[in-house]
Design a protein around this motif. Structure first.
Motif, short mmCIF file in Angstrom:
data_model
loop_
_atom_site.label_atom_id
_atom_site.label_comp_id
_atom_site.label_asym_id
_atom_site.label_seq_id
_atom_site.Cartn_x
_atom_site.Cartn_y
_atom_site.Cartn_z
N ASP A 71 -0.59 -4.62 -0.72
CA ASP A 71 -1.85 -5.12 -0.18
C ASP A 71 -1.68 -5.47 1.29
O ASP A 71 -2.50 -5.11 2.14
N LEU A 72 -0.60 -6.19 1.59
CA LEU A 72 -0.36 -6.61 2.97
C LEU A 72 -0.16 -5.42 3.89
O LEU A 72 -0.67 -5.40 5.02
N ILE A 73 0.57 -4.42 3.43
CA ILE A 73 0.79 -3.22 4.23
C ILE A 73 -0.54 -2.52 4.52
O ILE A 73 -0.74 -1.93 5.58
N SER A 74 -1.47 -2.62 3.55
CA SER A 74 -2.79 -1.99 3.70
C SER A 74 -3.77 -2.85 4.47
O SER A 74 -4.92 -2.44 4.69
N GLY A 75 -3.34 -4.05 4.87
CA GLY A 75 -4.20 -4.90 5.66
C GLY A 75 -5.06 -5.87 4.88
O GLY A 75 -5.98 -6.49 5.43
N VAL A 76 -4.79 -6.04 3.59
CA VAL A 76 -5.55 -6.98 2.78
C VAL A 76 -5.14 -8.41 3.15
O VAL A 76 -3.94 -8.72 3.19
N PRO A 77 -6.08 -9.30 3.40
CA PRO A 77 -5.76 -10.69 3.76
C PRO A 77 -5.03 -11.42 2.63
O PRO A 77 -5.24 -11.14 1.45
N THR A 78 -4.20 -12.38 3.00
CA THR A 78 -3.41 -13.12 2.01
C THR A 78 -4.28 -13.90 1.04
O THR A 78 -3.94 -14.03 -0.13
N ASP A 79 -5.43 -14.42 1.52
CA ASP A 79 -6.27 -15.20 0.62
C ASP A 79 -6.91 -14.32 -0.45
O ASP A 79 -7.12 -14.76 -1.58
N VAL A 80 -7.19 -13.07 -0.12
CA VAL A 80 -7.72 -12.13 -1.11
C VAL A 80 -6.66 -11.81 -2.16
O VAL A 80 -6.95 -11.75 -3.36
N ILE A 81 -5.43 -11.62 -1.72
CA ILE A 81 -4.33 -11.36 -2.65
C ILE A 81 -4.16 -12.54 -3.59
O ILE A 81 -3.99 -12.37 -4.81
N CYS A 82 -4.21 -13.74 -3.04
CA CYS A 82 -4.07 -14.95 -3.86
C CYS A 82 -5.20 -15.04 -4.88
O CYS A 82 -4.97 -15.42 -6.04
N GLU A 83 -6.42 -14.67 -4.49
CA GLU A 83 -7.54 -14.66 -5.42
C GLU A 83 -7.31 -13.66 -6.55
O GLU A 83 -7.63 -13.93 -7.71
N THR A 107 11.54 -8.65 3.28
CA THR A 107 12.16 -7.35 3.56
C THR A 107 13.30 -7.56 4.55
O THR A 107 13.46 -8.64 5.14
N GLU A 108 14.10 -6.52 4.76
CA GLU A 108 15.09 -6.52 5.84
C GLU A 108 14.52 -5.59 6.92
O GLU A 108 14.57 -4.37 6.80
N PRO A 109 13.93 -6.18 7.98
CA PRO A 109 13.08 -5.42 8.90
C PRO A 109 13.73 -4.20 9.58
O PRO A 109 13.10 -3.14 9.66
N LEU A 110 14.94 -4.33 10.07
CA LEU A 110 15.55 -3.24 10.82
C LEU A 110 15.78 -2.02 9.93
O LEU A 110 15.46 -0.89 10.30
N LEU A 125 5.17 -8.27 8.76
CA LEU A 125 4.99 -8.24 7.30
C LEU A 125 5.70 -9.40 6.65
O LEU A 125 5.16 -10.05 5.73
N ASN A 126 6.91 -9.72 7.11
CA ASN A 126 7.63 -10.87 6.56
C ASN A 126 6.88 -12.17 6.83
O ASN A 126 6.87 -13.08 5.99
N LYS A 127 6.25 -12.26 7.99
CA LYS A 127 5.45 -13.47 8.28
C LYS A 127 4.29 -13.58 7.29
O LYS A 127 3.98 -14.67 6.79
N LYS A 128 3.65 -12.45 6.99
CA LYS A 128 2.55 -12.46 6.03
C LYS A 128 3.06 -12.79 4.63
O LYS A 128 2.37 -13.48 3.85
#
Length: 212
Positions: A71-83, A107-110, A125-128
């Motif tokens: 969801d996050l990779i696709s741009g879905v907001p965190t509050d929507v995911i939580c819902e 994730t391991e970003p590098l 993404l890790n911040k999200k």
């Protein structure tokens, strides 16, 4: 005890044998039935859609719900995911199934950027993922929902010198990573339910449990 695990590729298993996936390890160790209902690339929205068929119709005692990264990779907001996760929890409660929320690890970003160049920014993404963790913990506290914080537990095992030994591609876990996840779940079950006992993975010095 019968557990259904619903999620994405982290639950389904990615480029490892079925017997090495964390859900399979839980079943083997505990001698309880565990159904893996992870789908590669799945979103929490689709999990809501398929929850009845994949979870309710299998009549489990428990369901482990883990998702959100796609969801996050696709741009879905965190509050929507939580819902969406809360909708899954409510479906479980209505059908007398005990829900357990699984909080996604980082994730391991590098490394991830090398394997998944189409994903915009793994540091963001890790911040999200951190923001999503906060929301899920608040949800768990407010409604007294059981939760397994893989985010925090994995950080205990991932150090600068060994983080590349846990991931296949910076995003998905290898055999060792799946053993750690299985150990975290087993430790949780050991603390929560009296009909299990602690045993250890000698190689990892991690706890596992078996039925008694």
């Amino acid at each position: 005890m019968k557990i259904v695990c619903i999620g994405d590729s982290i639950t389904h298993g990615y480029k490892i044998r079925t017997s090495q996936i964390w859900t399979s390890l839980i079943q083997k160790i505990n001698e309880v039935q565990v159904l893996n209902k992870g789908i590669i690339g799945d979103s929490t929205t689709n999990m809501v859609t398929r929850f009845h068929e994949d979870v309710i119709e299998n009549n489990p005692s428990h369901v482990i719900i883990m998702g959100g990264i796609n969801d996050l990779i696709s741009g879905v907001p965190t509050d929507v995911i939580c819902e969406n996760v809360f909708a899954l929890v409510l479906q479980a409660y209505v059908n007398n199934i005990i829900p357990i929320i699984g909080v996604q690890f980082l994730t391991e970003p590098l490394t991830a950027a090398e394997y998944w160049p189409d994903v915009d920014d793994f540091i963001k993404l890790n911040k999200k993922l951190s923001d999503l963790r906060r929301l899920l913990l608040e949800l768990s506290k407010t409604y007294r929902i059981k939760i397994i914080d893989f985010y925090t537990e994995m950080k205990k095992h991932i150090k600068a010198g060994n983080k590349l030994n846990i991931y296949i591609d910076g995003l998905h876990l290898n055999v060792l990573g799946n053993e750690i996840i299985a150990s975290v779940v087993n430790t949780y079950l050991n603390k929560t339910y009296s009909k299990v006992k602690a045993v250890r993975f000698p190689q990892l010095n991690l706890i596992r449990i078996t039925s008694v």
